[in-house]
Design an enzyme around this catalytic site. Structure first.
Site, short mmCIF file in Angstrom:
data_model
loop_
_atom_site.label_atom_id
_atom_site.label_comp_id
_atom_site.label_asym_id
_atom_site.label_seq_id
_atom_site.Cartn_x
_atom_site.Cartn_y
_atom_site.Cartn_z
N ASP A 134 0.82 -1.22 0.00
CA ASP A 134 0.00 0.00 0.00
C ASP A 134 0.85 1.27 0.00
O ASP A 134 2.01 1.27 0.44
CB ASP A 134 -0.86 0.04 1.27
N HIS B 98 3.60 -2.27 3.21
CA HIS B 98 3.67 -0.91 2.64
C HIS B 98 5.00 -0.70 1.93
O HIS B 98 6.05 -0.68 2.59
CB HIS B 98 3.50 0.13 3.77
ZN LIG Z 1 -2.64 3.18 3.23
#
Ligand SMILES: [Zn+2]
Length: 289
Positions: free
Chosen positions: A94, A240
Site C-alpha cells: 500500500d 507498505h
Molecule cells: Zn494506506
C-alpha cells in the site's frame, strides 16, 4: 577420552544439522539489510545509496501458474481473506508508488517470479507514473487506495467519489489499465459506503488478514517474523512499499513463505478462486471486519 570426544563431536554435528535445517526453512535474520544511508542525503529523489542487495545463489521461485483473474461480483462486498483449496496467498503493498523503495521491491519480486497487488495512492501515481508503469509492465495488479489517503468513514459521498475517480484516472493515464479492487485508507469504510462504491465503481473492498504493523517500523526481522507466523492458506497480507524497512524485510519474508509452500497470486486471482469454490459448503469465506 576418545569416546567423550566422539560424543562431543556427535552433539556438535547434530546441533549444526538443526541450524542448517532452520536456515533451509528460511529465517527472518538470514538476509542482511543494506546499511542505512546515514552519511548521504536521505530525502532526495535519486539516492544512490539505496541498492538492492546482490543475490547470493539461487532464490526460491514462485511456480508458473495460469489462473483466472475474472472474479464475479457476488453478494459479499468485502474480503479480509479468501477460502481456497490450496496454499494460495496474496501479498499487497500500500501507499506507493515510491521512487526508490518500489523499484527495489520490484527487483525482489521479479527474482522470485512473484506477482503482487499494489494499492496505490493517486497523488503518488501522478508524482511517479514511470514507477507505476514498471509495476504494470512486470505483471503486478493495481488497486485503488484513494487520492489523498484520508479516512472515508468521515468523508462525504461526493469527496469519496472524487478521491476514487481521480486515482482511477491517474492509474489509467499512467498505465492504460484500471484498478481492479479498492482498499480504503486505514481499512475504514461504513457499510453504506461499501454498497454505493461497489455499485458505482464495481470494486470489491479488500481488507487483510495478516498485518505486520510495518508502518510502525519495528525493524525488518520483526516485520518478517510477524508475516511468517500469521500467514495461512487464503491470507491477504498487508505491507507498505512506502517504507524502506518493509522492503528490507521482503527477501527473507518472500523466501520464507515460498519455502513453507505458499503460492503467490494477485488479489483478483484469489477472488476468482473464491468464486469457483463458492458452491462448496466448507468454502464460505471468513467475514470481513
Ligand atoms: Zn494506506
Amino acid at each position: 577420552m576418545r569416546t567423550a570426544l566422539k560424543s562431543h563431536m556427535k552433539r556438535l554435528i547434530a546441533g549444526l544439522g538443526l541450524v542448517l535445517l532452520a536456515a533451509s526453512l528460511g529465517s527472518c535474520g538470514s538476509t542482511q539489510s543494506p546499511p542505512p544511508p546515514s552519511s548521504g542525503p536521505v530525502k532526495t529523489t535519486n539516492n544512490a545509496a539505496y541498492r538492492t542487495p546482490a543475490l547470493h545463489g539461487p532464490v526460491p521461485r514462485n511456480p508458473n501458474m495460469s489462473l483466472r483473474a475474472d472474479f464475479a461480483q457476488g453478494p459479499r462486498l468485502s474480503f479480509s481473506r479468501v477460502a481456497v483449496r490450496d496454499k494460495y496467498i496474496a501479498i499487497t503493498f500500500d501507499d506507493g508508488p515510491h521512487p526508490q523503495n518500489t523499484p527495489r521491491l520490484l527487483d525482489m519480486l521479479r527474482a522470485r517470479n512473484i506477482k503482487a497487488t499494489f494499492y496505490v495512492v493517486g497523488s503518488n501515481v501522478d508524482a511517479y507514473p514511470q514507477v507505476l508503469r514498471r509495476v504494470v509492465a512486470e505483471g503486478h495488479e493495481i488497486g485503488n487506495h484513494s487520492y489523498t489517503h484520508r479516512l472515508f468513514s468521515k468523508m462525504s459521498d461526493a469527496d469519496i467519489r472524487q478521491e476514487l475517480a481521480r486515482t482511477r484516472d491517474a492509474v489509467v493515464r499512467a498505465t492504460g489499465v484500471q484498478p481492479r479492487t479498492l482498499r480504503p485508507p486505514f481499512g475504514g469504510m461504513l457499510p453504506r459506503q461499501r454498497e454505493w462504491v461497489n455499485a458505482e465503481f464495481a470494486y470489491p473492498i479488500i481488507l487483510w488478514s495478516v498485518d505486520p504493523f510495518d508502518w510502525k517500523r519495528p525493524g525488518p526481522n520483526v516485520v518478517c517474523s510477524r508475516i511468517l507466523s500469521a500467514t495461512t492458506a487464503g491470507s491477504i497480507v498487508l505491507a507498505h512499499d512506502l517504507h524502506r524497512q518493509t522492503v528490507d524485510a521482503m527477501p527473507a519474508t518472500l523466501d520464507g513463505l515460498l519455502q513453507r509452500g505458499f503460492k503467490f497470486v494477485t488479489v483478483s486471482q484469489l477472488l476468482a478462486m473464491q468464486a469457483e469454490s463458492a458452491t462448496a459448503p466448507a468454502a464460505a469465506e471468513m467475514a470481513a471486519h
